[in-house]
Design a protein around this motif. Sequence first.
Motif, PDB file in Angstrom:
ATOM      1  N   LEU A 231      64.849  69.532  91.538  1.00 45.96           N
ATOM      2  CA  LEU A 231      64.580  68.778  92.763  1.00 45.96           C
ATOM      3  C   LEU A 231      63.297  67.958  92.695  1.00 45.96           C
ATOM      4  N   VAL A 232      62.279  68.461  91.977  1.00 46.73           N
ATOM      5  CA  VAL A 232      60.947  67.851  92.043  1.00 46.73           C
ATOM      6  C   VAL A 232      60.628  66.968  90.840  1.00 46.73           C
ATOM      7  N   ALA A 233      60.954  67.429  89.638  1.00 46.12           N
ATOM      8  CA  ALA A 233      60.482  66.772  88.421  1.00 46.12           C
ATOM      9  C   ALA A 233      61.283  65.520  88.086  1.00 46.12           C
ATOM     10  N   ASP A 234      60.602  64.583  87.425  1.00 43.27           N
ATOM     11  CA  ASP A 234      61.266  63.403  86.859  1.00 43.27           C
ATOM     12  C   ASP A 234      61.520  63.587  85.370  1.00 43.27           C
ATOM     13  N   ILE A 235      60.651  64.317  84.702  1.00 40.81           N
ATOM     14  CA  ILE A 235      60.806  64.673  83.294  1.00 40.81           C
ATOM     15  C   ILE A 235      60.442  66.153  83.160  1.00 40.81           C
ATOM     16  N   VAL A 236      61.242  66.897  82.421  1.00 43.55           N
ATOM     17  CA  VAL A 236      60.966  68.311  82.178  1.00 43.55           C
ATOM     18  C   VAL A 236      60.865  68.536  80.675  1.00 43.55           C
ATOM     19  N   ILE A 237      59.891  69.332  80.265  1.00 42.56           N
ATOM     20  CA  ILE A 237      59.759  69.742  78.869  1.00 42.56           C
ATOM     21  C   ILE A 237      59.799  71.264  78.850  1.00 42.56           C
ATOM     22  N   ILE A 238      60.832  71.830  78.260  1.00 41.87           N
ATOM     23  CA  ILE A 238      61.014  73.281  78.210  1.00 41.87           C
ATOM     24  C   ILE A 238      60.594  73.776  76.837  1.00 41.87           C
ATOM     25  N   ILE A 257      67.846  67.136  76.026  1.00 40.31           N
ATOM     26  CA  ILE A 257      67.595  66.434  74.765  1.00 40.31           C
ATOM     27  C   ILE A 257      66.744  67.312  73.854  1.00 40.31           C
ATOM     28  N   PRO A 258      67.325  67.912  72.812  1.00 44.05           N
ATOM     29  CA  PRO A 258      66.527  68.699  71.852  1.00 44.05           C
ATOM     30  C   PRO A 258      65.607  67.771  71.056  1.00 44.05           C
ATOM     31  N   ILE A 259      64.346  68.171  70.948  1.00 42.37           N
ATOM     32  CA  ILE A 259      63.362  67.374  70.221  1.00 42.37           C
ATOM     33  C   ILE A 259      62.612  68.276  69.237  1.00 42.37           C
ATOM     34  N   ASN A 260      62.399  67.752  68.027  1.00 47.30           N
ATOM     35  CA  ASN A 260      61.556  68.440  67.050  1.00 47.30           C
ATOM     36  C   ASN A 260      60.659  67.412  66.384  1.00 47.30           C
ATOM     37  N   SER A 261      59.831  67.867  65.464  1.00 46.66           N
ATOM     38  CA  SER A 261      58.864  66.957  64.848  1.00 46.66           C
ATOM     39  C   SER A 261      59.541  65.878  64.015  1.00 46.66           C
ATOM     40  N   LYS A 282      67.995  62.119  84.606  1.00 45.77           N
ATOM     41  CA  LYS A 282      66.654  62.165  84.050  1.00 45.77           C
ATOM     42  C   LYS A 282      66.671  62.965  82.751  1.00 45.77           C
ATOM     43  N   SER A 283      65.514  63.080  82.097  1.00 50.98           N
ATOM     44  CA  SER A 283      65.455  63.685  80.769  1.00 50.98           C
ATOM     45  C   SER A 283      64.738  65.026  80.799  1.00 50.98           C
ATOM     46  N   ALA A 284      65.373  66.021  80.180  1.00 51.02           N
ATOM     47  CA  ALA A 284      64.748  67.315  79.947  1.00 51.02           C
ATOM     48  C   ALA A 284      64.677  67.515  78.442  1.00 51.02           C
ATOM     49  N   TYR A 285      63.474  67.589  77.922  1.00 48.77           N
ATOM     50  CA  TYR A 285      63.278  67.737  76.480  1.00 48.77           C
ATOM     51  C   TYR A 285      63.158  69.223  76.134  1.00 48.77           C
ATOM     52  N   ILE A 286      63.925  69.645  75.152  1.00 44.25           N
ATOM     53  CA  ILE A 286      63.982  71.044  74.745  1.00 44.25           C
ATOM     54  C   ILE A 286      63.263  71.178  73.407  1.00 44.25           C
ATOM     55  N   VAL A 287      62.158  71.945  73.388  1.00 49.03           N
ATOM     56  CA  VAL A 287      61.352  72.069  72.176  1.00 49.03           C
ATOM     57  C   VAL A 287      61.100  73.545  71.887  1.00 49.03           C
ATOM     58  N   ASP A 288      60.832  73.832  70.624  1.00 47.70           N
ATOM     59  CA  ASP A 288      60.568  75.216  70.221  1.00 47.70           C
ATOM     60  C   ASP A 288      59.114  75.617  70.402  1.00 47.70           C
ATOM     61  N   THR A 289      58.206  74.652  70.271  1.00 42.43           N
ATOM     62  CA  THR A 289      56.781  74.986  70.286  1.00 42.43           C
ATOM     63  C   THR A 289      55.999  74.016  71.155  1.00 42.43           C
ATOM     64  N   LEU A 290      54.830  74.461  71.554  1.00 42.21           N
ATOM     65  CA  LEU A 290      53.938  73.605  72.334  1.00 42.21           C
ATOM     66  C   LEU A 290      53.452  72.429  71.501  1.00 42.21           C
ATOM     67  N   ASP A 291      53.332  72.597  70.180  1.00 40.83           N
ATOM     68  CA  ASP A 291      52.891  71.498  69.324  1.00 40.83           C
ATOM     69  C   ASP A 291      53.846  70.314  69.423  1.00 40.83           C
ATOM     70  N   VAL A 292      55.144  70.595  69.474  1.00 38.40           N
ATOM     71  CA  VAL A 292      56.123  69.507  69.620  1.00 38.40           C
ATOM     72  C   VAL A 292      56.020  68.906  71.017  1.00 38.40           C
ATOM     73  N   PRO A 314      52.639  83.352  75.904  1.00 41.85           N
ATOM     74  CA  PRO A 314      51.986  84.196  74.897  1.00 41.85           C
ATOM     75  C   PRO A 314      52.636  84.050  73.539  1.00 41.85           C
ATOM     76  N   ASP A 315      51.872  84.238  72.481  1.00 42.33           N
ATOM     77  CA  ASP A 315      52.366  84.027  71.123  1.00 42.33           C
ATOM     78  C   ASP A 315      53.608  84.847  70.814  1.00 42.33           C
ATOM     79  N   GLU A 316      53.689  86.064  71.353  1.00 43.48           N
ATOM     80  CA  GLU A 316      54.819  86.922  71.009  1.00 43.48           C
ATOM     81  C   GLU A 316      56.148  86.411  71.537  1.00 43.48           C
ATOM     82  N   TYR A 317      56.104  85.411  72.449  1.00 46.80           N
ATOM     83  CA  TYR A 317      57.336  84.859  72.987  1.00 46.80           C
ATOM     84  C   TYR A 317      57.774  83.585  72.271  1.00 46.80           C
ATOM     85  N   ASN A 318      56.976  83.084  71.338  1.00 42.83           N
ATOM     86  CA  ASN A 318      57.336  81.846  70.634  1.00 42.83           C
ATOM     87  C   ASN A 318      58.467  82.108  69.637  1.00 42.83           C
TER      88      ASN A 318
END
Length: 318
Positions: A231-238, A257-261, A282-292, A314-318
């Motif tokens: 409802l609120v976001a225009d772009i989401v990064i999960i 949209i899955p995104i990687n490096s 709108k676009s929701a980008y799906i990434v594995d890490t915060l670096d991406v 937390p790191d243990e959830y990456n």
Amino acid sequence: MIKVAFFDVDGTLLDTERIYMQAWKAAAELSKELGAARFTPNGAFLIGGIGQLYFTKKELSDYLGVNYCVFNLDNPQTLKIFNEKSGDKSGVSINKKIALYADNIKIINYETYFDIYYQNQAFPCHTKLLGIHNISNILLALDMALHLGININSAIQTIINLNPTPHRLEYIKSHIDIIDDTYNCSIASASYALEFLSNIDKIKVVCTPGIVEGGKQQVNLNQQLSTQLNLVADIVIIVGKTNRKALTSKLDNFNLIPINSKNINSLPTSHCNINVSTDQKKSAYIVDTLDVAKLIFTKILNSNHVLLLLNDLPDEYN
């Protein structure tokens, strides 16, 4: 001489009622000597569940006996405890016109402006603290200050000078506007953050791993968060895999949209100037890490965007 004890017991994520109750009882024992306490269970989440949360925190109020307490009457749990409590008590509100309340709340340049109503008189006020829940917290502290004899004008000046707690809806000015809410996350705190974001007249970007340490309710909580993001976001990064399925479950207005490096450069420049009024998905980008995710920030975000960083994984959830 110290005359007041403040209890701020919201934001708890873990099932630690026993430990917290021991601390609360010790503090309550002290407050009996001091003569007053503020009580504000502002929608915290405990794995024991909402019912357990209510009874655990009501125990603190009961333990204080007849000493002066201030309650947030906009919170259903706190309102119930207020109604059941005997002794010297008071309440504050944003939604109800009572002895002490706030109204006319506006967001201007990432500051919150509002009027405080006390004894049928309006006192203009503003604060760098963001989110409507912080207005409730300010009212609670103000009520206690007034009870202790502090002049309201002096108290308002203190409110104006308050600085935000780091990583709790903290505004950071950069080449894009950033709202840092990474300290922790409950469904209540996420709702506050997204409510604030909805009032910003920019392209709204939310980067989040979702809610972790939610026990049996974790999937449901992240599905609720997904509904609000839709409802609120225009772009989401999960970020991450832990809550991915739940967080994408209600994003009906988004393309996933899955995104990687390796494919980051495939993002079209049109995403930089997304039209927030368009009927297109709108676009929701799906990434594995915060670096991406950070690569996405660099690639598509500019001064037209506001970025909400919602929880830190937390790191243990990456």
